[in-house]
Design a protein around this motif. Structure first.
Motif, mmCIF file in Angstrom:
data_model
loop_
_atom_site.group_PDB
_atom_site.id
_atom_site.type_symbol
_atom_site.label_atom_id
_atom_site.label_comp_id
_atom_site.label_asym_id
_atom_site.label_seq_id
_atom_site.Cartn_x
_atom_site.Cartn_y
_atom_site.Cartn_z
ATOM 1 N N TYR A 218 0.958 -1.249 0.198
ATOM 2 C CA TYR A 218 -0.056 0.100 0.510
ATOM 3 C C TYR A 218 0.918 1.419 -0.225
ATOM 4 C CZ TYR A 218 -4.047 -2.976 1.588
ATOM 5 O OH TYR A 218 -4.625 -3.754 1.476
ATOM 6 N N PRO B 197 1.151 5.569 1.158
ATOM 7 C CA PRO B 197 0.876 5.797 2.354
ATOM 8 C C PRO B 197 -0.973 6.161 1.922
ATOM 9 C CG PRO B 197 2.911 6.651 1.752
ATOM 10 C CD PRO B 197 2.457 6.056 0.641
ATOM 11 N N SER B 198 -0.933 7.273 1.007
ATOM 12 C CA SER B 198 -2.289 7.589 -0.081
ATOM 13 C C SER B 198 -3.483 6.269 0.575
ATOM 14 C CB SER B 198 -2.001 8.546 -1.213
ATOM 15 O OG SER B 198 -3.802 8.617 -1.237
ATOM 16 N N GLU B 199 -3.000 5.087 -0.115
ATOM 17 C CA GLU B 199 -4.117 3.452 0.152
ATOM 18 C C GLU B 199 -4.227 3.914 1.327
ATOM 19 O OE1 GLU B 199 -3.261 1.969 -4.600
ATOM 20 O OE2 GLU B 199 -2.097 1.595 -2.431
ATOM 21 N N ARG B 200 -3.558 3.444 1.724
ATOM 22 C CA ARG B 200 -3.685 4.078 3.812
ATOM 23 C C ARG B 200 -4.187 4.271 4.152
ATOM 24 N NH1 ARG B 200 2.404 2.561 4.414
ATOM 25 N NH2 ARG B 200 2.469 0.260 3.920
ATOM 26 N N ARG B 201 -4.250 5.505 3.564
ATOM 27 C CA ARG B 201 -5.408 7.073 4.565
ATOM 28 C C ARG B 201 -6.730 6.933 4.005
ATOM 29 N NH1 ARG B 201 -0.467 10.205 3.568
ATOM 30 N NH2 ARG B 201 -1.255 11.050 1.972
ATOM 31 N N GLN B 202 -7.115 5.903 2.732
ATOM 32 C CA GLN B 202 -7.882 6.274 1.776
ATOM 33 C C GLN B 202 -8.431 4.870 2.479
ATOM 34 O OE1 GLN B 202 -7.414 5.828 -2.384
ATOM 35 N NE2 GLN B 202 -6.812 8.006 -2.432
ATOM 36 N N ARG B 203 -7.965 3.944 2.836
ATOM 37 C CA ARG B 203 -8.673 2.491 3.127
ATOM 38 C C ARG B 203 -9.069 2.412 4.851
ATOM 39 N NH1 ARG B 203 -7.840 -2.559 5.048
ATOM 40 N NH2 ARG B 203 -8.644 -4.171 3.613
ATOM 41 N N ALA B 204 -8.409 3.458 5.274
ATOM 42 C CA ALA B 204 -8.645 3.361 6.844
ATOM 43 C C ALA B 204 -9.841 4.477 6.651
ATOM 44 C CB ALA B 204 -7.580 3.935 7.261
ATOM 45 N N ARG B 205 -10.048 5.178 5.698
ATOM 46 C CA ARG B 205 -11.242 5.988 5.747
ATOM 47 C C ARG B 205 -12.320 5.156 4.988
ATOM 48 N NH1 ARG B 205 -9.600 9.991 2.294
ATOM 49 N NH2 ARG B 205 -7.777 10.449 3.765
#
Length: 111
Positions: A9, A11-19
């Motif tokens: 992942y 970093p942006s995908e981690r944030r989007q996935r968490a959201r």
């Protein structure tokens, strides 16, 4: 998708996935449909899985290259005369160190 699949992942995908996970949990608690969040998570996971497969393939190629370099350095050491023996030993140590670093990185990826 299985749990033993390597995903890489950003970093942006981690944030989007968490959201998306958080939004899905909130909507599930409110008995609302969560399909939008599930689609987002699936899309992000698919991209990360594809990226992870490429990274694993590149790591395998790098390990093969480094193993070949160690084998070549050992052969050079065995066939060198006295004058070139020190340089051959140094080349072998360098090749082995490179292989160790690559293998350490591969273990972190799960290879």
């Amino acid at each position: 998708m299985s749990s033993d699949t390597y995903r890489s992942y950003t970093p942006s995908e981690r944030r989007q996935r968490a959201r998306a996970v958080f939004g899905g949990v909130r909507q599930a608690a409110a008995d609302a449909p969560t399909s939008r969040h599930a689609k987002t998570i699936d899309r992000i996971d698919a991209r990360a899985e594809e990226r992870g497969a490429r990274e694993l393939a590149a790591m395998r190629r790098q390990m093969d290259t480094d193993r070949d370099a160690v084998a070549a350095a050992k052969t050079t050491l065995r066939t060198s005369d006295r004058a070139g023996r020190d340089a051959a030993k140094k080349a072998l140590r360098t090749a082995e160190d490179t292989l160790k670093r690559t293998e350490r990185a591969a273990r972190k990826l799960g290879l």
